[in-house]
Scaffold this active site. Structure first.
Site, short mmCIF file in Angstrom:
data_model
loop_
_atom_site.label_atom_id
_atom_site.label_comp_id
_atom_site.label_asym_id
_atom_site.label_seq_id
_atom_site.Cartn_x
_atom_site.Cartn_y
_atom_site.Cartn_z
N ASP A 23 0.88 -1.05 0.00
CA ASP A 23 0.05 0.09 0.02
C ASP A 23 0.92 1.18 -0.27
O ASP A 23 1.58 1.40 1.01
CB ASP A 23 -0.91 -0.08 1.20
N ASP A 57 -6.63 -0.36 -2.02
CA ASP A 57 -5.63 0.61 -2.05
C ASP A 57 -4.19 -0.10 -2.08
O ASP A 57 -3.01 0.57 -1.52
CB ASP A 57 -5.69 1.44 -0.57
N GLN A 96 2.84 4.44 2.75
CA GLN A 96 2.31 3.89 4.24
C GLN A 96 3.20 2.42 4.48
O GLN A 96 3.64 2.11 5.64
CB GLN A 96 0.77 3.34 4.00
N LYS A 156 -8.26 -5.20 2.61
CA LYS A 156 -9.25 -5.03 3.97
C LYS A 156 -9.07 -6.48 4.63
O LYS A 156 -10.15 -6.83 5.31
CB LYS A 156 -10.40 -4.48 3.71
N TYR A 173 -0.11 -0.41 14.46
CA TYR A 173 -1.02 -0.50 13.22
C TYR A 173 -0.22 0.45 12.30
O TYR A 173 -0.29 1.60 12.21
CB TYR A 173 -2.41 0.13 13.63
N LYS A 218 -3.64 -3.08 7.20
CA LYS A 218 -3.89 -4.37 7.26
C LYS A 218 -3.04 -5.15 6.23
O LYS A 218 -2.16 -4.60 5.33
CB LYS A 218 -5.33 -4.72 6.61
N GLN A 269 -5.00 -27.34 -12.62
CA GLN A 269 -5.11 -28.47 -13.67
C GLN A 269 -3.96 -29.61 -13.47
O GLN A 269 -3.18 -29.41 -12.93
CB GLN A 269 -4.98 -27.91 -15.00
N ARG A 291 -10.71 0.19 9.73
CA ARG A 291 -9.73 0.18 10.87
C ARG A 291 -9.27 -0.91 11.30
O ARG A 291 -8.66 -1.12 12.32
CB ARG A 291 -10.40 0.99 11.94
N TYR A 329 -5.76 -1.04 16.23
CA TYR A 329 -5.42 0.22 16.90
C TYR A 329 -6.91 0.39 17.28
O TYR A 329 -8.08 0.50 16.60
CB TYR A 329 -5.09 1.41 15.80
C1 F6R Z 1 -7.03 0.91 5.78
C2 F6R Z 1 -8.21 0.65 6.33
C3 F6R Z 1 -9.21 1.79 6.57
C4 F6R Z 1 -8.59 2.70 7.82
C5 F6R Z 1 -9.59 3.89 7.92
C6 F6R Z 1 -8.98 4.98 8.88
O1 F6R Z 1 -6.64 -0.20 5.05
O2 F6R Z 1 -8.67 -0.56 6.42
O3 F6R Z 1 -10.60 1.12 6.96
O4 F6R Z 1 -8.24 2.13 8.76
O5 F6R Z 1 -9.87 4.50 6.90
O6 F6R Z 1 -7.86 5.34 8.38
P1 F6R Z 1 -7.12 6.64 9.00
O7 F6R Z 1 -6.58 6.19 10.36
O8 F6R Z 1 -5.73 6.74 8.27
O9 F6R Z 1 -7.86 7.64 9.26
MG MG Z 2 -4.11 2.31 2.90
MG MG Z 3 -5.38 -2.32 1.69
#
Ligand code: F6R
Ligand code: MG
Ligand code: MG
Length: 385
Positions: free
Chosen positions: A13, A54, A96, A134, A229, A232, A242, A266, A348
């Site tokens: 990501d 992402d 990230q 996710k 964190y 993910k 096959q 999150r 987190y």
């Molecule tokens: C990221 C994810 C999102 C973020 C959420 C909060 O892969 O799963 O659900 O955790 O959008 O993101 P922040 O903390 O960056 O605002």
């Molecule tokens: Mg991301």
């Molecule tokens: Mg992702």
């Protein structure tokens, strides 16, 4: 001599458009340019760049074996370049997964995740590349079990003498960094006892009993690496199909059931894993629901032929419908488990702060005071003050 080819699928990501939603085309183009250069210079034989949500996914073929410093270096360079563009465009969470600048020959442990296998190419070599957003590497436990060990999914286990012997599952304890090989069908129940805890026991590889590799999953756990964190782990997987391996249709069949996986919103919620074509690999609702794509290729002389976008098929419409139903049902739990993950699994969270704030107010249950009772009517009078 048969061609020995390595397939390396490495993802990261590096920042995304409109929150943690989708990769920007300029980032994909930047990564493609770096890989094209690597192909010209003979570092890799072929490549395909894609994304799921992402996560930028680099699919590469070469003849250098797994964990090759040149190939990993090329992937690292592609991610760096894509992250640079992401920063220029002000994309969200740019860079990230590039946790360290100290690249020393291997992307493992630095943020990106890798699934790689070296194979002796069969005359025709169909493979399926999966990538999920996710969610976590253990999300593939259930489908892999069905693909390689469940005769109700894979007819070949019963019908095809080449599959009848069963397979060997390599299961990794991601907390202890230890692994074990379990044979199916002999040790089926032992296998299930472990992989039913997908947050900890993750299927990393599956082999035929003659030692030929059938599947590999990226099992880096980013939150364990970083100690906090940082997104993910959004795992990738390679599966051979096959002629002595499950058929492509048997490899895809488990995804007709959108099973619950961890990692939604999150990184802290369970939700259904929805199989989608690449064009729909853009999580929206509550940052999800978690999604998986499947690209089918043929590998020939270390070149990639394809892909075919395998979930771009009305045969998976029902799975998507069920996933939407399940998403509604799960969402109605709001912040309650089992929609929200168990505290030990939440990546987190405000829970430690809430507990810290309340720590002096926690008393042995017997010592808890009764709330003071006010005289009847007092509260109404007060309300008029
Ligand atoms: C990221 C994810 C999102 C973020 C959420 C909060 O892969 O799963 O659900 O955790 O959008 O993101 P922040 O903390 O960056 O605002
Ligand atoms: Mg991301
Ligand atoms: Mg992702």
């Amino acid at each position: 001599m048969a061609q020995r080819t390595t397939i390396s699928v490495i993802k990261a990501d590096i920042g995304s458009l409109a929150g943690h939603h989708t990769i920007h085309p300029d980032c994909m183009a930047a990564a493609s340019r770096i890989l094209a250069e690597g192909k010209r210079n003979g570092v890799i034989s072929d490549f395909y760049v894609t994304h799921v949500g992402d996560d930028l996914v680099l699919i590469m073929t070469h003849t250098k074996g797994v964990d090759n410093p040149e190939v990993h270096g090329l992937a690292w360079e592609a991610f760096k370049k894509a992250a640079e563009i992401a920063k220029e465009l002000g994309l969200y969470a740019a860079g990230q997964d590039l946790l360290s600048d100290a690249f020393s020959g291997n992307v493992r442990g630095l943020g990106p995740a890798a699934a790689e296998m070296e194979i002796e190419e069969r005359p025709s070599e169909p493979i399926v590349i999966f990538a999920a957003d996710k969610t976590e590497p253990g999300a593939y436990n259930l489908p892999l079990y069905k693909i390689f060990a469940d005769p109700f999914n894979t007819a070949g286990l019963v019908i095809d003498p080449r599959l009848h012997d069963g397979f060997i599952f390599e299961v990794v304890d991601v907390f202890e960094d230890k692994g074990v090989h379990l044979k199916t069908p002999e040790e089926l129940y032992d296998l299930l006892a472990l992989i039913g805890t997908p947050s900890r026991y993750v299927i990393r590889r599956v082999f035929r009993k003659d030692g030929r590799i059938g599947a590999v999953v990226s099992v880096e756990r980013l939150n364990l690496i970083a100690g906090k964190y940082v997104g993910k782990d959004d795992p990738v997987m390679i599966v051979r199909a096959q002629s002595g391996f499950p058929a492509v249709g048997e490899v895809l069949e488990p995804f007709t059931f959108p099973h619950l996986v961890a990692g939604w919103m999150r990184g802290s919620h369970n939700g259904p894993l929805m199989p989608v074509p690449v064009r729909d690999a853009r999580p929206t609702r509550f940052d999800g629901p978690p999604r998986v794509i499947a690209l089918g290729f043929q590998v020939k002389n270390a070149k990639l032929v394809g892909p075919s976008d395998l979930f771009d098929d009305p045969a998976f419409d029902k799975a998507r419908e069920v996933a939407n139903e399940v998403a509604d049902y799960m969402r109605r739990h709001g912040p309650f488990m089992p929609h929200r993950l168990d505290p030990s699994e939440m990546e987190y969270t405000t829970l430690p702060q809430v507990l810290e704030k309340l720590k002096d107010r926690f008393k042995p249950v017997k010592e808890l005071p009764e709330p003071e009772e006010r005289p009847a009517g007092a509260s109404e009078e007060e309300a008029h003050d």
